[in-house]
Scaffold this motif. Structure first.
Motif, mmCIF file in Angstrom:
data_model
loop_
_atom_site.group_PDB
_atom_site.id
_atom_site.type_symbol
_atom_site.label_atom_id
_atom_site.label_comp_id
_atom_site.label_asym_id
_atom_site.label_seq_id
_atom_site.Cartn_x
_atom_site.Cartn_y
_atom_site.Cartn_z
ATOM 1 N N TYR A 198 -32.278 24.113 17.797
ATOM 2 C CA TYR A 198 -32.613 25.413 17.191
ATOM 3 C C TYR A 198 -33.886 25.316 16.359
ATOM 4 O O TYR A 198 -34.733 26.224 16.408
ATOM 5 C CB TYR A 198 -31.437 25.935 16.363
ATOM 6 N N ASP A 199 -34.046 24.241 15.595
ATOM 7 C CA ASP A 199 -35.268 24.073 14.812
ATOM 8 C C ASP A 199 -36.488 24.019 15.725
ATOM 9 O O ASP A 199 -37.534 24.590 15.424
ATOM 10 C CB ASP A 199 -35.205 22.791 13.978
ATOM 11 N N TRP A 200 -36.342 23.317 16.853
ATOM 12 C CA TRP A 200 -37.443 23.191 17.806
ATOM 13 C C TRP A 200 -37.831 24.563 18.346
ATOM 14 O O TRP A 200 -39.016 24.910 18.386
ATOM 15 C CB TRP A 200 -37.024 22.256 18.937
ATOM 16 N N PHE A 201 -36.847 25.344 18.768
ATOM 17 C CA PHE A 201 -37.136 26.700 19.251
ATOM 18 C C PHE A 201 -37.823 27.515 18.160
ATOM 19 O O PHE A 201 -38.822 28.192 18.415
ATOM 20 C CB PHE A 201 -35.850 27.419 19.674
ATOM 21 N N ARG A 202 -37.278 27.486 16.945
ATOM 22 C CA ARG A 202 -37.848 28.267 15.840
ATOM 23 C C ARG A 202 -39.297 27.871 15.590
ATOM 24 O O ARG A 202 -40.162 28.732 15.453
ATOM 25 C CB ARG A 202 -37.025 28.040 14.570
ATOM 26 N N ASP A 203 -39.560 26.578 15.537
ATOM 27 C CA ASP A 203 -40.878 26.088 15.140
ATOM 28 C C ASP A 203 -41.898 26.067 16.258
ATOM 29 O O ASP A 203 -43.089 26.184 16.010
ATOM 30 C CB ASP A 203 -40.756 24.678 14.553
ATOM 31 N N ARG A 204 -41.452 25.898 17.508
ATOM 32 C CA ARG A 204 -42.382 25.730 18.627
ATOM 33 C C ARG A 204 -42.284 26.808 19.694
ATOM 34 O O ARG A 204 -43.063 26.817 20.639
ATOM 35 C CB ARG A 204 -42.164 24.356 19.265
ATOM 36 N N ALA A 205 -41.278 27.678 19.583
ATOM 37 C CA ALA A 205 -41.078 28.770 20.537
ATOM 38 C C ALA A 205 -40.853 28.258 21.963
ATOM 39 O O ALA A 205 -41.216 28.911 22.931
ATOM 40 C CB ALA A 205 -42.232 29.770 20.495
ATOM 41 N N CYS A 206 -40.269 27.070 22.081
ATOM 42 C CA CYS A 206 -39.903 26.503 23.376
ATOM 43 C C CYS A 206 -38.762 25.525 23.147
ATOM 44 O O CYS A 206 -38.426 25.201 22.010
ATOM 45 C CB CYS A 206 -41.092 25.810 24.030
#
Length: 145
Positions: A13-21
């Motif tokens: 979830y952090d990755w999606f939030r921060d990188r949009a992927c």
């Protein structure tokens, strides 16, 4: 769910939030200092618990609701950043979680572009969200619903 699975889920979830992927399995394995096979097993355990969705036949994240790893017609924009959502419900959820911005989609009936704007927690725009499948049946075919 184990503590490790919780930490991996949070990292997705952090990755999606921060990188949009979505993060690749290899990226998660490297970040946690574990072998790729161990991370793949963890991702499959999370998918089995319906906390993420993997691409069919792969060890890669497809969805971590409300985020989609693949390009869709449901696009959320906040400042210069864009995320793909799985559906209208998820597009609005991204705005609720990440803040003010726009959600662009299309009417499935007409193809007409639709835009919803979130400002100060208030959503404006015109449209109706219709769910063809009852919520209790979403996971029967999560890629369709």
């Amino acid at each position: 769910m184990t503590d490790f699975e919780r930490r991996v889920r949070a990292a997705v979830y952090d990755w999606f939030r921060d990188r949009a992927c979505a993060p690749a399995c290899e990226e998660l394995a490297a970040g946690f200092g574990v072998p790729r096979d161990a991370m793949a097993a963890t991702l499959h355990a999370l998918a089995g618990a319906h906390t993420i969705v993997l691409l069919p036949g792969k060890d890669e994240v497809w969805m971590a609701h409300p985020f989609s790893a693949i390009e869709t017609d449901h696009v959320v924009t906040i400042g210069p950043r864009r995320w793909f959502a799985n559906c209208a419900w998820d597009g609005l959820a991204i705005l609720a979680v990440l803040g003010d911005g726009t959600f662009d989609t299309r009417s499935p009936a007409t193809g007409e572009p639709l835009r919803f704007t979130s400002q100060g927690g208030v959503v404006s725009g015109e449209g109706v969200v219709h769910f063809l499948v009852p919520a209790r049946e979403f996971w029967n075919d999560i890629g369709h619903t």
